[in-house]
Motif scaffolding. Structure first.
Motif, PDB file in Angstrom:
ATOM      1  N   VAL A 133      67.450  72.293  19.876  1.00  0.00           N
ATOM      2  CA  VAL A 133      67.768  72.935  21.269  1.00  0.00           C
ATOM      3  C   VAL A 133      66.544  72.558  22.169  1.00  0.00           C
ATOM      4  CG1 VAL A 133      68.281  74.555  22.844  1.00  0.00           C
ATOM      5  CG2 VAL A 133      69.728  74.419  20.679  1.00  0.00           C
ATOM      6  N   LEU A 134      65.476  72.892  21.782  1.00  0.00           N
ATOM      7  CA  LEU A 134      64.150  72.669  22.398  1.00  0.00           C
ATOM      8  C   LEU A 134      63.900  71.221  22.735  1.00  0.00           C
ATOM      9  CD1 LEU A 134      61.773  75.363  20.950  1.00  0.00           C
ATOM     10  CD2 LEU A 134      63.057  75.393  22.970  1.00  0.00           C
ATOM     11  N   SER A 135      64.273  70.562  21.774  1.00  0.00           N
ATOM     12  CA  SER A 135      63.743  69.091  21.638  1.00  0.00           C
ATOM     13  C   SER A 135      64.758  68.498  22.924  1.00  0.00           C
ATOM     14  CB  SER A 135      63.993  68.318  20.409  1.00  0.00           C
ATOM     15  OG  SER A 135      63.289  68.624  19.503  1.00  0.00           O
ATOM     16  N   CYS A 136      66.034  69.154  22.760  1.00  0.00           N
ATOM     17  CA  CYS A 136      66.882  68.552  23.975  1.00  0.00           C
ATOM     18  C   CYS A 136      66.602  68.918  25.304  1.00  0.00           C
ATOM     19  CB  CYS A 136      68.425  69.186  23.827  1.00  0.00           C
ATOM     20  SG  CYS A 136      69.293  68.663  22.188  1.00  0.00           S
ATOM     21  N   LEU A 137      65.913  70.162  25.488  1.00  0.00           N
ATOM     22  CA  LEU A 137      65.425  70.467  26.780  1.00  0.00           C
ATOM     23  C   LEU A 137      64.410  69.651  27.422  1.00  0.00           C
ATOM     24  CD1 LEU A 137      65.686  74.532  26.301  1.00  0.00           C
ATOM     25  CD2 LEU A 137      67.187  73.176  27.578  1.00  0.00           C
TER      26      LEU A 137
ATOM     27  N   ASP B 252      68.895  78.791   8.433  1.00  0.00           N
ATOM     28  CA  ASP B 252      67.431  79.027   8.938  1.00  0.00           C
ATOM     29  C   ASP B 252      67.634  78.806  10.455  1.00  0.00           C
ATOM     30  OD1 ASP B 252      64.792  78.617   9.696  1.00  0.00           O
ATOM     31  OD2 ASP B 252      64.247  78.304   7.662  1.00  0.00           O
ATOM     32  N   PHE B 253      67.318  79.741  11.211  1.00  0.00           N
ATOM     33  CA  PHE B 253      67.586  79.711  12.605  1.00  0.00           C
ATOM     34  C   PHE B 253      66.666  78.544  13.338  1.00  0.00           C
ATOM     35  CE2 PHE B 253      66.600  80.984  16.896  1.00  0.00           C
ATOM     36  CZ  PHE B 253      67.604  81.120  17.575  1.00  0.00           C
ATOM     37  N   GLN B 254      65.227  78.650  12.820  1.00  0.00           N
ATOM     38  CA  GLN B 254      64.354  77.547  13.319  1.00  0.00           C
ATOM     39  C   GLN B 254      64.818  76.079  13.439  1.00  0.00           C
ATOM     40  OE1 GLN B 254      61.717  79.087  14.177  1.00  0.00           O
ATOM     41  NE2 GLN B 254      61.176  77.289  15.248  1.00  0.00           N
TER      42      GLN B 254
ATOM     43  N   ALA C 273      59.504  69.083  21.265  1.00  0.00           N
ATOM     44  CA  ALA C 273      58.877  70.112  22.356  1.00  0.00           C
ATOM     45  C   ALA C 273      57.633  70.281  21.775  1.00  0.00           C
ATOM     46  CB  ALA C 273      59.936  71.286  22.197  1.00  0.00           C
ATOM     47  N   GLU C 274      57.323  70.406  20.484  1.00  0.00           N
ATOM     48  CA  GLU C 274      55.944  70.413  20.037  1.00  0.00           C
ATOM     49  C   GLU C 274      55.235  69.492  20.305  1.00  0.00           C
ATOM     50  OE1 GLU C 274      56.589  73.881  16.445  1.00  0.00           O
ATOM     51  OE2 GLU C 274      56.304  71.751  15.958  1.00  0.00           O
TER      52      GLU C 274
END
Length: 390
Positions: free
Chosen positions: A113-117, A105-107, A71-72
């Motif tokens: 998850v962001l990458s999947c989206l 580590d939540f990050q 995502a980044e």
């Protein structure tokens, strides 16, 4: 250069996958980072690739492992956001074991998850890896104090597929006893892609997963445990023990199982956390007899006769094999390792990395990327050479 292969942790199985794809997928180019400081790769590799991947109108498909925050990267490089994006999961951070829940580590999981989206296709090396990731998403986001996202698994699941890790098995036929060669001749094993000489005897060997090589016991922030799938890139022979060198091979003595409920004596270790057992498949290919926990990914691959449910069951099986080692030596394992070779899986990977029929530029990607020809964020200038693999 129609296929862009990006690997933020170029080592172990991550390296193996990138190498086999680069060798077999025409018109592909690779950009990598060395396999060290895993947690920094997960946090910052998008910035590195933003600056070091040159812009090119020939890119059509992008494949990256889940170590990279995709995502980044596509936010920083709108030109890459227009590509068809494929994400490959060697492991997932939602279920990787930690000593305490607060140690997680939540990050790292959030990045995945962001990458999947933002990905168009999400590939997992096993059904266990995929289902555990999707099923854990709801509980994972309960860590957020309030205004939690909902039903993200429903958004991601339609993109998900299981595509096993492709193994390049060595040719070990000259080391195998005759009865196992006959099994291969009559079975459906697919020919090996390369011949790697190994120092193997004709005696059967046991392949028993234990936690002696697990990295899960270390949770230091500066030495984050790296999943076992990322360790070791080559198949290497197991050296003989010093005791055997000095005294020669001796008859194995049956182990003594502790009484039920007893806590004295050596205790069986918990199984490795593993989402794809390619090291055990390599061992089976070389003639080993597998004994695996009836948990995690193992039931996907190994029939019930090779699984144990309790430490007592494992101990009894080992006792029986020590009393009758010929059972192991003469047994033909009922696992067709050829199904997990590049020869068997290559066409599926080629299809996954093909832009035809998938729409290289989707409307959603156009919205994220902005107008055609927008410059990459950061004023990225063309990099002279790809890093990692030429």
């Amino acid at each position: 250069m129609s296929v862009l292969l990006i690997e933020a942790f170029y080592g172990g199985s991550h390296k193996q996958l990138v190498d086999v794809l680069h060798e077999n997928i025409e018109d592909s180019v690779v950009y990598t980072l060395p396999a060290k400081k895993w947690h920094w790769r997960a946090r910052t590799s998008a910035l590195y690739f933003m600056q070091n991947i040159p812009e090119s109108p020939s890119y059509r498909v992008l494949l990256a492992s889940s170590v990279l925050n995709l995502a980044e990267l596509v936010a920083l490089r709108p030109d890459l956001g227009r590509l068809r994006k494929v994400l490959y999961f060697h492991e997932n951070q939602l279920i990787y074991p930690v000593r305490k829940a607060q140690d997680r580590d939540f990050q790292y999981g959030y990045n995945q998850v962001l990458s999947c989206l933002v990905a168009d296709t999400v590939l997992f090396n096993s059904a266990f890896n995929m289902e555990s990731f999707l099923a854990s998403m709801s509980s994972f986001f309960k860590t957020i104090p309030d205004h939690r996202p909902k039903d993200l698994d429903r958004l991601i699941r339609p993109k998900c597929q299981v595509l096993h890790f492709p193994i390049r098995f060595p040719d070990v036929t000259r080391f195998l006893p005759e009865h196992k060669l006959q099994r291969r001749a009559t079975g459906s094993h697919i020919g090996c892609a390369a011949a790697v000489p190994l120092d193997l005897s004709s005696h059967g060997r046991l392949s028993v997963p234990t936690s002696s090589t697990s990295e899960a016991s270390s949770t230091s922030e500066e030495d984050l445990p790296v999943p076992s799938e990322q360790r070791g890139a080559e198949l290497t022979p197991e050296p003989q023990s010093a005791m055997e060198d000095q005294r020669g091979p001796e008859r194995l003595q049956p182990p003594t199982c502790p009484p039920q409920g007893s806590h004295t004596g050596p205790q069986p270790q918990p199984p490795l956390h593993i989402v794809w057992p390619h090291r055990w498949l390599e061992a089976v290919h070389c003639g080993c007899y597998p004994l695996c926990p009836k948990a995690l990914v193992y039931p996907e691959i190994f029939p019930a006769e090779y699984l144990y449910s309790t430490p007592e069951q494992l101990c009894k099986r080992l006792q029986g094999f020590c009393k009758r080692p010929d059972v192991v030596r003469r047994h033909a394992v009922k696992v067709d390792t050829g199904l997990y070779s590049w020869e068997a899986l290559g066409e599926r990977f080629r299809s996954a990395l093909s832009a035809e029929g998938h729409g290289v530029v989707t409307a959603q990607a156009q919205d994220r990327a902005g107008p055609e020809g927008s410059p990459a964020v950061g004023g990225c200038s063309p990099s002279p050479e790809p890093t990692g693999v030429s």
